[in-house]
Design a protein around this motif. Sequence first.
Motif, short mmCIF file in Angstrom:
data_model
loop_
_atom_site.label_atom_id
_atom_site.label_comp_id
_atom_site.label_asym_id
_atom_site.label_seq_id
_atom_site.Cartn_x
_atom_site.Cartn_y
_atom_site.Cartn_z
N SER A 49 0.77 -1.49 0.18
CA SER A 49 -0.06 0.07 -0.32
C SER A 49 0.66 1.33 -0.19
O SER A 49 0.53 3.07 -0.78
CB SER A 49 -0.56 0.08 1.48
OG SER A 49 -0.59 0.27 2.72
N GLN A 50 2.36 0.95 0.81
CA GLN A 50 2.41 2.72 0.50
C GLN A 50 3.57 2.36 -0.35
O GLN A 50 3.74 3.57 -1.26
CB GLN A 50 4.87 2.40 1.37
CG GLN A 50 5.55 3.35 1.39
CD GLN A 50 6.14 3.11 2.48
OE1 GLN A 50 5.88 1.92 3.48
NE2 GLN A 50 7.21 4.27 3.10
N GLN A 101 -7.73 -3.19 9.08
CA GLN A 101 -6.84 -2.06 9.09
C GLN A 101 -6.46 -0.63 8.26
O GLN A 101 -5.98 0.51 7.97
CB GLN A 101 -5.88 -2.12 10.38
CG GLN A 101 -6.80 -2.73 11.43
CD GLN A 101 -5.42 -3.40 12.13
OE1 GLN A 101 -3.81 -3.60 12.50
NE2 GLN A 101 -5.84 -3.82 14.16
N GLU A 102 -5.55 -1.78 7.06
CA GLU A 102 -5.15 -1.22 5.97
C GLU A 102 -6.20 -0.26 4.77
O GLU A 102 -5.92 0.84 4.93
CB GLU A 102 -4.62 -1.64 4.79
CG GLU A 102 -3.70 -1.45 3.88
CD GLU A 102 -2.61 -2.66 3.62
OE1 GLU A 102 -1.76 -2.53 3.33
OE2 GLU A 102 -3.37 -3.73 3.25
N GLY A 110 -9.09 1.39 6.48
CA GLY A 110 -9.00 3.09 7.03
C GLY A 110 -7.98 3.74 6.39
O GLY A 110 -8.01 5.23 6.42
N ARG A 111 -6.18 2.95 6.65
CA ARG A 111 -5.85 4.48 6.39
C ARG A 111 -5.24 4.51 5.25
O ARG A 111 -4.84 5.92 5.04
CB ARG A 111 -4.36 3.02 6.61
CG ARG A 111 -2.93 4.16 6.99
CD ARG A 111 -1.93 3.30 6.89
NE ARG A 111 -1.35 2.00 6.98
CZ ARG A 111 -0.87 2.20 5.32
NH1 ARG A 111 -0.45 3.52 4.87
NH2 ARG A 111 -0.35 1.38 4.74
N LEU A 112 -5.61 4.24 3.99
CA LEU A 112 -5.91 3.91 2.18
C LEU A 112 -6.84 4.97 2.69
O LEU A 112 -6.38 5.94 1.69
CB LEU A 112 -6.79 2.76 1.75
CG LEU A 112 -4.65 1.93 1.79
CD1 LEU A 112 -5.37 0.69 1.17
CD2 LEU A 112 -3.82 2.18 1.32
N THR A 125 -7.64 7.47 4.46
CA THR A 125 -7.72 8.53 5.17
C THR A 125 -6.12 9.17 3.92
O THR A 125 -6.03 10.28 3.67
CB THR A 125 -7.13 8.27 6.52
OG1 THR A 125 -8.00 7.80 7.31
CG2 THR A 125 -6.65 9.37 7.12
N SER A 126 -5.27 7.92 3.69
CA SER A 126 -4.66 8.64 2.81
C SER A 126 -4.66 9.27 1.65
O SER A 126 -4.36 10.10 1.04
CB SER A 126 -3.60 7.67 2.90
OG SER A 126 -2.75 7.14 3.77
N LYS A 142 -6.59 12.45 2.01
CA LYS A 142 -5.36 13.87 1.88
C LYS A 142 -4.75 14.24 0.51
O LYS A 142 -4.01 15.33 0.35
CB LYS A 142 -4.19 13.41 3.06
CG LYS A 142 -4.69 12.76 4.70
CD LYS A 142 -3.22 12.84 5.28
CE LYS A 142 -3.54 12.63 6.98
NZ LYS A 142 -3.05 11.77 7.09
N LEU A 196 1.54 13.42 3.86
CA LEU A 196 1.45 12.02 3.67
C LEU A 196 1.85 11.37 5.08
O LEU A 196 1.51 10.12 5.74
CB LEU A 196 0.94 10.76 3.05
CG LEU A 196 0.06 11.69 1.34
CD1 LEU A 196 0.01 10.73 0.51
CD2 LEU A 196 -1.25 11.90 2.32
N LEU A 232 4.50 9.03 4.60
CA LEU A 232 4.86 7.60 4.63
C LEU A 232 6.29 6.97 4.38
O LEU A 232 6.66 5.65 4.71
CB LEU A 232 4.83 7.52 2.60
CG LEU A 232 3.26 7.91 2.18
CD1 LEU A 232 3.14 7.36 1.05
CD2 LEU A 232 1.83 6.56 3.12
#
Length: 167
Positions: A7-8, A95-96, A98-100, A102-103, A106, A116, A118
């Motif tokens: 994902s990063q 969990q990933e 939600g983080r994706l 949010t990112s 942004k 971000l 990262l």
Amino acid sequence: MPYLPTSQAYLEQSAQLLQAYPDTTRIVTKYNFPTNRRGNVRRAQKSKARKEAQATDASSTTTSAQPPTSIATLTLKTFNPITGICLHYRTNKAQEVGRLITSLGKLAAGADVAGLGLSAPVPAAGADVEMVDAPVEEVAAPVAGKAQGQAQGQSAKGKKKGGKGKR
């Protein structure tokens, strides 16, 4: 185009593509949660039968008929039609997701890769890195009365407190 491995990597590449072509780049999200409705089960069985028929080495692997698993997936695609660049990423981790999201919010607001958070910036090879000292804290002198009380025979632990708790 193949899916990116992490994902990063997807977020970094998407941020760079959005910075290069902010007007024409599109981000598409697709969430899939398979259900066990009758039509979906039939469709899954038909596609499985087609795959088995197309397989050349079907005799070496034997599989039992299992109902389709219901694993929800989030598929992300960043696409620029002018250059033809298409970035894909797929995950099934909650969990990933939600983080994706949010990112990506942004990114849509105009944040850059550094915004971000990262990855940390890497200094150039051989470059000096400034090391910052920790702030100096003043140490207070011990109180004289407390020191004298311990010298007269009082223990530092004191009495045990009554009450319920772990013992």
